[in-house]
Design an enzyme around this catalytic site. Structure first.
Site, PDB file in Angstrom:
ATOM      1  N   ASP A  15      -7.973  45.644 -26.769  1.00  0.00           N
ATOM      2  CA  ASP A  15      -8.198  46.381 -25.518  1.00  0.00           C
ATOM      3  C   ASP A  15      -8.406  45.453 -24.325  1.00  0.00           C
ATOM      4  OD1 ASP A  15      -8.221  48.690 -27.168  1.00  0.00           O
ATOM      5  OD2 ASP A  15     -10.356  48.398 -27.554  1.00  0.00           O
ATOM      6  N   GLU A 187      -5.318  57.660 -23.347  1.00  0.00           N
ATOM      7  CA  GLU A 187      -6.543  56.890 -23.131  1.00  0.00           C
ATOM      8  C   GLU A 187      -6.228  55.627 -22.348  1.00  0.00           C
ATOM      9  OE1 GLU A 187      -7.557  56.547 -27.250  1.00  0.00           O
ATOM     10  OE2 GLU A 187      -6.336  54.759 -27.569  1.00  0.00           O
TER      11      GLU A 187
END
Length: 522
Positions: A15, A187
């Site tokens: 991420d 997301e």
């Protein structure tokens, strides 16, 4: 032509969020149940990175007590505005409740503030966007206000935020539901303003093999947003499971000081079959603009293992020594604890030049804070070696090396006392069930331990001292146990030192003289 190799951050660094401040680049990644939280990196050329600290390095910032594997800190975003750095992220508890907060700092390598927790901020993967008019906006994902029409459908939403008070203000605005007709797990939203357009970059498809990055744009920050007809902007799901880089997604754009554009994103490198011991790593790929839309790695459209480096002066950092002799006054940045460290169970002062671990009742197979100091596995093949001085004094006392995927999936190469017998043992824990793979009686005090991995074949050795030959305890053990594809979850494999009294109170200690990790380049 100067080239670089991917990943730019090997091992469990998922991420990624990156920014440029002047001629400096900063990057943050997820950390889940490990402490300190949110490792931070600095680069001058987008290729060579050095760790400068963690955003969450104090217990007052991060309470991971009892947190299950793959919960904890998810998907941070790092931003810079008006002389201040912001890191915003999600804390996920054991009930999968999401709690969003941010911390600030004037120097990313310095002390970050205590968290500012946000009320009425549902979902995960928060991000911040600073508009030209001085307003700041929060973006994240949530269950659609009208409910989900199909499994894992999520809504990307926006709301103005007052960063002085830590309050979300005004109405929540739905921005986009992704590119696919039945897109799921929308997301990781990031907003940018480029050439008068607002661009919304998101991840969708889940963080597994079908992961992807998609983009939409609008003339207004509040929308409506139009999806790019060329979506997905980036994915590897069409390349199959035999391709060397898989589950590519969750990206961030960075514009260099020379006007070039690059993307950092996560991906994994399976080996020995579709097994991803290294977890999700950070990769770099070029991009450019065509007709108002981004194109990733023009002419190829995929993340490559090797490519042309950014047009920036190469700035490699001094290489870190493969061996840590524990001579520094504090632990190096690559070392982590399992959950927030509680109690004075480790130190570098009582025996200078050694890492001392005090035996705690906690074990690595529980949702606890064991006496464990570990680092990420960063190579498919590696050798990890340590020198241990330890004398078991009571039943259940043990110390050694752990190869950890999670509480229920790991290997322990430990010297300890079981049923009144002092011995060196290799313990496999698979699905919560433990098995003694191999053992050898031993009653000394000093011992050197080594783990060698040749792909998915792990071998375990010991010797009395550096003059003695290595003796094998177990060879060619199945390393796939340490893959998320076997163990589940979102993290990569760790390895490190530990000591435990297995439920009993003990005053005993285990001393580690050094720890060496040498990886083989693939």
């Amino acid at each position: 032509m100067t080239t670089f190799r991917n990943p730019i951050l090997p091992g469990f660094y998922p991420d990624p969020s990156a920014i440029r401040v002047g001629e400096d680049y900063y990057l943050a990644t997820s950390s889940f149940e490990f402490f300190p939280g949110v490792p931070l990196f600095h680069s001058r050329d987008l290729v060579h990175w050095r760790q400068i600290g963690h955003a969450l390095d104090r217990p007052s910032q991060l309470n991971l007590d009892g947190i299950a594997p793959s919960r904890g800190i998810w998907a941070p975003t790092i931003r810079y505005h008006d002389g201040r750095f912001y890191m915003i992220t999600t804390f996920v508890d054991n009930e999968k409740n999401m709690h969003n907060f941010y911390v600030t700092a004037e120097d990313p390598a310095g002390d970050w503030s205590d968290p500012v927790w946000l009320e009425d901020a549902p979902g995960i993967d928060p991000s911040l966007f600073f508009d030209d008019d001085g307003k700041a906006y929060y973006t994240g994902n949530r269950v659609p206000p009208e409910g989900q029409r199909y499994a894992k459908e999520m809504d990307i939403w926006l709301q103005e935020i007052d960063l002085e008070s830590g309050r979300l203000i005004g109405e929540k605005i739905s921005l986009w539901r992704g590119a696919l007709k039945v897109a799921h797990a929308q997301e990781g939203p990031h907003l940018y303003k480029v050439g008068g357009w607002y661009y919304l970059l998101i991840a969708e498809g889940g963080t597994g093999h079908t992961h992807a990055i998609t983009v939409a744009r609008s003339e207004s920050v509040k929308g409506p947003y139009e999806g790019y007809k060329g979506n997905p902007l980036l994915t590897h799901r069409h390349l199959g499971r035999d391709y060397g880089i898989v589950n590519v997604g969750h990206g961030e754009w960075v514009e260099t000081q020379t006007g070039d554009w690059w993307m950092v994103c996560l991906g994994s490198r399976p080996y020995g079959g579709y097994f991803r011991n290294l977890g999700r790593e950070t990769f770099l790929t070029p991009m450019k603009w065509e007709d108002g839309w981004p194109v990733v790695n023009p002419g190829k459209g995929i993340v490559e293992a090797e490519g042309e480096a950014p047009d920036l002066p190469p700035t490699p950092w001094p290489s870190r020594a493969s061996r840590d002799d524990f001579d520094a006054p504090r632990l190096a940045g690559e070392w982590n604890f399992l959950r927030t460290p509680r109690g004075d169970f480790w130190n570098l002062e009582e025996r200078p030049g050694w890492l001392r671990l005090k035996l705690k009742p906690d074990v690595v197979s529980a949702l606890a804070n064991p006496s464990f100091v570990g680092r990420r596995q960063q190579h498919m093949s590696f050798a990890a070696t340590t020198k241990l001085e330890f004398s078991p004094a009571a039943e259940g006392e043990a110390a050694g090396i752990v190869l950890l995927q999670n509480a229920d999936y790991h290997y322990r190469l430990e010297y300890g006392r079981v049923e009144s017998v002092d011995a060196l043992r290799l313990i496999e824990r698979r699905g919560g069930i433990e098995r003694n793979v191999a053992s050898r009686r031993y009653d000394g005090v000093s011992i050197e331990l080594k783990v060698e991995a040749a792909g998915q074949a792990y071998s375990f050795f010991y010797r009395i001292d550096e003059e003695a030959p290595w003796e094998a305890l177990a060879e060619d053990v199945d390393g796939r146990l340490l893959s998320t594809d076997v163990a589940g979850g979102f993290t990569g494999a760790y390895l490190g030192m530990y000591a435990s009294s297995h439920g009993a109170v003990s005053a005993n200690v285990a001393d580690f003289d050094w720890f060496e990790y040498e990886g083989a380049q693939q």
